[in-house]
Enzyme design. Sequence first.
Site, short mmCIF file in Angstrom:
data_model
loop_
_atom_site.label_atom_id
_atom_site.label_comp_id
_atom_site.label_asym_id
_atom_site.label_seq_id
_atom_site.Cartn_x
_atom_site.Cartn_y
_atom_site.Cartn_z
N LYS A 90 50.61 -30.16 11.71
CA LYS A 90 50.22 -30.72 13.11
C LYS A 90 49.55 -28.96 13.38
O LYS A 90 49.14 -29.80 14.38
CB LYS A 90 50.66 -31.60 12.77
N SER A 130 53.10 -28.53 24.61
CA SER A 130 53.60 -27.33 23.31
C SER A 130 52.70 -25.90 22.84
O SER A 130 51.53 -25.64 23.93
CB SER A 130 52.57 -28.46 22.27
#
Length: 351
Positions: free
Chosen positions: A200, A263
């Site tokens: 991911k 992130s």
Amino acid sequence: MSTKIAVLGAGSWGTVLANLLTENGHEVDLWSHNPDQVALMKRTHQNEHSLGAEFTLQPALHVTADLGQALDQAAVILFVVPTNAIRSVAEQVKPILQAHKGRGEQPIIVHAAKGLERGSELRISQVLAEVLPKELIQGIVVISGPSHAEDVATHDITTLTAASDDLKLAEKVQKLFMNDYFRLYTNTDVIGVEIGAALKNVIAIGAGALHGLGYGDNTKAALMTRGLAEISRVGVKLGAEPLTFIGLSGVGDLIVTCTSVHSRNWRAGNALGQGEKLPDVLKNMGMVVEGVSTTKVAHQMARELDVDMPITDAIYQVLYENAPIRTVITDLMKRSGKPEFDFDNASLQKP
């Protein structure tokens, strides 16, 4: 009941997990390889570099640069170091466990890292199993799922998966972490959980790049959905359970990593989309961007497994072949048409 836990790695995630476990009443040693970092954290009761000045450490949390001290009588050892430091840290842990052998029950090994080892293409639990013999440990548990350290630090409600081949060990780890804002579910599909966690990050770089280029929600949704298809294909080819990829460590982690400014992978991709060069992006980040190295490993893995991963290949071209992002997007869109679901494809059949 209080448990002695050693948390190895004092980055943002390691610090927050150590703090959470201390909040839960456990005796926790947080280890850093950097004595200067340890001295600063002891003096300020903060990890300002990783988490800012607003986050304060629990008074009972012990921070140390002495690995032997951290591991002494630890019932659980939690690895939260970057993927490509896992092997070297485990090699430091091994002789200490050998010296402690016979003093009591062997520790449970847990890891909360997300990546694949460069060179070997091994998952993190495989690296740990290679270095730490079975006679020194009870087993290995993976914790993974949609989570950012910054949100857990503010007690944002978070759910993760604890995965192990030994369900009883997963349940033990589950109990250590559970509280009113942090919930774990158990899973026995270690392969699926680790593959979802690692890959991911690759897709998140792509999601950030699309944002940096100014693309909208349709494009981002397309990337995440087809990215999940790629992750599932390679995971199932390796022996994972297909359902794992629609769970917390699959689609859950993909969503949070592809949509959040917390992130690092998304931020790196966003900077690339805005025209920055990869060396500058990594230098300015100041922390490890796992997806960059994982992209290289995944690219090679797809070739070896003969699994179709066009998005991963495109991101590889951008990172390692200096391909223009808009060019690879155009190439992706102009590929020949195909059905959305191809259940006859051998890559979707479990071995």
